[in-house]
Design a protein around this motif. Sequence first.
Motif, PDB file in Angstrom:
ATOM      1  N   ARG A   1      -5.881  11.217   5.209  1.00 14.79           N
ATOM      2  CA  ARG A   1      -5.340  12.571   5.069  1.00 14.79           C
ATOM      3  C   ARG A   1      -3.880  12.652   5.498  1.00 14.79           C
ATOM      4  O   ARG A   1      -3.158  13.536   5.072  1.00 14.79           O
ATOM      5  N   GLU A   2      -3.458  11.741   6.369  1.00 14.48           N
ATOM      6  CA  GLU A   2      -2.077  11.769   6.859  1.00 14.48           C
ATOM      7  C   GLU A   2      -1.352  10.543   6.316  1.00 14.48           C
ATOM      8  O   GLU A   2      -0.941   9.645   7.042  1.00 14.48           O
ATOM      9  N   GLN A   3      -1.157  10.529   4.988  1.00 11.13           N
ATOM     10  CA  GLN A   3      -0.689   9.315   4.336  1.00 11.13           C
ATOM     11  C   GLN A   3       0.697   8.877   4.819  1.00 11.13           C
ATOM     12  O   GLN A   3       0.938   7.692   5.095  1.00 11.13           O
TER      13      GLN A   3
ATOM     14  N   VAL B   1       0.853  -1.193   0.000  1.00 10.10           N
ATOM     15  CA  VAL B   1       0.000   0.000   0.000  1.00 10.10           C
ATOM     16  C   VAL B   1       0.889   1.244   0.000  1.00 10.10           C
ATOM     17  O   VAL B   1       1.869   1.330   0.749  1.00 10.10           O
ATOM     18  N   ASP B   2       0.580   2.220  -0.847  1.00 16.93           N
ATOM     19  CA  ASP B   2       1.375   3.442  -0.903  1.00 16.93           C
ATOM     20  C   ASP B   2       0.509   4.656  -0.600  1.00 16.93           C
ATOM     21  O   ASP B   2      -0.698   4.541  -0.359  1.00 16.93           O
TER      22      ASP B   2
ATOM     23  N   ALA C   1     -12.464  10.089  10.433  1.00 19.33           N
ATOM     24  CA  ALA C   1     -11.024  10.264  10.673  1.00 19.33           C
ATOM     25  C   ALA C   1     -10.324   8.922  10.516  1.00 19.33           C
ATOM     26  O   ALA C   1      -9.981   8.261  11.503  1.00 19.33           O
ATOM     27  N   PRO C   2     -10.078   8.474   9.284  1.00 20.48           N
ATOM     28  CA  PRO C   2      -9.516   7.134   9.082  1.00 20.48           C
ATOM     29  C   PRO C   2      -8.129   6.964   9.692  1.00 20.48           C
ATOM     30  O   PRO C   2      -7.822   5.915  10.248  1.00 20.48           O
TER      31      PRO C   2
ATOM     32  N   ALA D   1      -4.511   7.922  -0.133  1.00 19.79           N
ATOM     33  CA  ALA D   1      -5.203   9.170  -0.462  1.00 19.79           C
ATOM     34  C   ALA D   1      -6.508   8.873  -1.198  1.00 19.79           C
ATOM     35  O   ALA D   1      -7.541   9.516  -0.959  1.00 19.79           O
ATOM     36  N   GLY D   2      -6.465   7.880  -2.091  1.00 18.37           N
ATOM     37  CA  GLY D   2      -7.666   7.502  -2.813  1.00 18.37           C
ATOM     38  C   GLY D   2      -8.758   6.972  -1.905  1.00 18.37           C
ATOM     39  O   GLY D   2      -9.948   7.129  -2.187  1.00 18.37           O
TER      40      GLY D   2
END
Length: 970
Positions: free
Chosen positions: A480-482, A469-470, A525-526, A475-476
């Motif tokens: 928000r804080e990748q 996972v990148d 908030a993921p 982001a997709g």
Amino acid sequence: MDLLLASLPPELVDRARRAWEALCEADSDGAARAAFGDDAGRCGELVRVLATSPWAAATLARRPVLLAELAASGELWQRLPEEAWDHALAAELAEPEAELPVVLRRFRQRAMLRILWRDFNRLAATAETVRDTSLLAEACIRHALAACQTQLEGRFGRPIGRRSGEPQALIVLAMGKLGARELNLSSDIDLVFAYPEGGETDGERKPISNEEFFTRLGRALIAALDPVTAEGFVFRVDMRLRPYGESGPLAHNFAALEAYYQDQGRDWERYALIKARPLTGDPARCEELMRTLRPFVFRRYVDFGVIESLRAMKAMIATEVARRGLQDNVKLGRGGIREVEFVAQCLQLIRGGRDRALQQRELLPVLDSCAALGILPSTVVGELVEAYRFLRDSEHAIQGYNDRQTQELPRDPHARAALALVMGCAGWDDYRQQLQTQRDRVAHHFDELIAPPADAPAAPLAGVAFGAVDAVTLAGLGYREQEATLGLLAELQDGSRLRGLQSEGRERLEHFMPLLLEACAEVEAPDLALRRILPLVRAVLRRSAYLVLLTENPPALAELVALCEASPWVAELLAAHPVLLDELLDRSSLYRAPDRSRLREELAQQVDRLPLDDLEAQMDALRYFKAAHVLRVAASERLGRLPLMKVSDKLTFIAEVVLEQVLRVAWASLVTRYGTPARSGEGSGFAICAYGKLGGIELGYASDLDLVFLWDAEPRGLTDGERSIDNSVFYTRLGQKIIHILETRTALGQLYEVDLRLRPSGASGLLVSSLAAFAGYQREDAWTWEHQALVRARPVAGDPQVAEAVDVLRCAILARPRDRAALAGEVVAMRNRMREHLLPRKLAEASFHLKQSPGGIVDIEFMVQYAVLAWSHDEPELTRWSDNIRILETLGREGRFPEAVAADLIAAYIAFRSASHRLALQQADGVVPLDGDVRQHRDAVLAQWQTLFAGIEPAGLDKKTEAGAGHDIR
């Protein structure tokens, strides 16, 4: 007789007549027939047996004396006690020149004739039939083993343990239906042979190893039971369930068994061992063996990791039915006995480690427990139980026809008519219709069990390893804080726990993580949700069955994400106690916090089947109960289903119900050792009084319990046990035991922290006070702040008479006339000093500490305590309640506070405590901005404080009161 024969189905009349004639010819002296006389009902039973069982007819024709004996003794028409089988067989073997093989086989003939008679005539329920058949087998095994062992010991001496130096005995483990005492009329018996330890026999001439001795003994036992002779057989013996199957040693010592199951045991062997039960051997060594096996069979947690193995077993069952054409087999066919057993035993494997009520051998009690625990709907259990009884009765009718081990529906018209008659059906077609109805129900529930998850739409991360996972992928999904989230995933992959993980655990994690990432993407908030859940993932890596639980149940995973996003406290609770994940499976219970009566019922279901003296089991059950219900309260509050007052009520109810059971367990433990204390009247003479938040019905999620223990019994009395002790010593040890149960940390944590500093004389006082001493202290020595604390005191568990006496005393103390000015000075002084001790010193000017700031929660509580102490002498109603809200309502109603002021204080109190609860779930300190409604509520509280205490000079504080100021007396 002709009239009775005519009542039979036409297909059976001639056969029954020939059987009757053969019996009459064999019964030359008429003894068998004379035993029935002219009793038409009993003669009808005989005709029914002759018509429906050629085996019984042939047996009676050979040995008509059996009929005479059974009729004369009345055994055909009465239930026999459990010990009857052993006593009867022992008596026959004690006869001069008794030959073991002959006696065993003739004993079986007689016993089986009686069992079949009662079953076919519906004089015995299904449960009695399988019980009696099992008791018959047990008696034969025990007596055959004893005879064979005596013979072997005469040749080789007694087997002696190398380590213990004690004589050894063979433990015959009954497996399958015999283990559960559910043996059918013509069943084989599955056995496993075990012995405690290696060594050798003590024979002078021919010592041999214990292994060889017990192997010889096992073979001798099989030879006594299994072969078919002129007298028939006793029981066919199957040893294939032992370790390594037919290629393995016939007998294993405990160490070898433990090593095998630990290193090589498979899930189907766990399944088989559910019903294992020792029939012979020293009871202490038998219990030792079962303790050794229990962790292998029942995991300590909800074992969803076994689901794939069970699915494979289930698929194998379905394949076997199709391949072998077993549609007409009432045991192995579709919707047959085996499928009912599979439903029950699957749930035992999955949940038996946590729910000890499922650690039973008998199928029907297990199904009842599934209903009681909410694992299966009661309607489903009812259908399975009805079908099981119908199928087992059918099995007995089929096997009893010719004493053959078969479950195949007959093709012969005579056998079909006999089966329908035994089953109470109008004919074969009627029977087949009823059978199909029952089998369809079983098949439906079998199909529903551990069914594969429904196919879901293709997910964004389907087939993607979580290590691949990148940032773009995250982001997709809406993260928000990748970069920070990728760092957390990298830490998980590089962790030592993951590196040491076995392949099965790695595969489960790889399958689970994409599902978790997608589930977190569904909330607001993921990144936050994932960050809070990852500690839980790390905690269960070596118990990856929990990952399977969440993988198998997408709604449960969604609940987990939502709860953890809402509360780090919940996330930490679940990480510390992953067993609670099971609670997420049932939304209806997760978001339904029960009332006190329902809590008592649920706790009773969990603990009543546990021995009171099994302290570890009781403590585990209590800890799970408390943690699960606190989780339910938090979940309900998150959804807004529980307002503040209800949250505190529910948390208080949980603590009260737990304390009741803790006292019950502790009392039973002490009474077993010392007997009951001497006292007049009934009851225990002991009560637990709650102060503070529990006393005020305002418990929070992490509140400790302020408790005082009181007893009322003969001051110089003694307990009535063999190890008698003084009453005072007994009650002191009772208090110590209660604290031990509450505070001891186990795998499920501790129940509650206990604070006993509010007892008479504080930390220097006695742990448990007599009611008389407590009363004297409150009247003569207690300080004002201790009477303030008494406002929020109430009995919560124990003897109702002692509780009533405490209530009377409390009301009397609170209602004493007091100098209100002096009282106000002491209350203000105590409040000032408490603020000095407990209010953070670096609080920002625009911030407000919900509890300790001027105008906060504690100010409201101190005003309430002052009001109760100042005015209860004139307003006794003020002593009725221990919670602030109802006392404030009383103050307004009685005019001691203006009603508007009382309403403002109630509103402020609820608002402050609601905010405090929310912050507690977020693990934040109790500080909020001083603006808006907060400022308005604070100002209302300060205004009333000024009204009550304007111009009051704080009184000087003695050392004891200084010490109390450092303790939150609320």
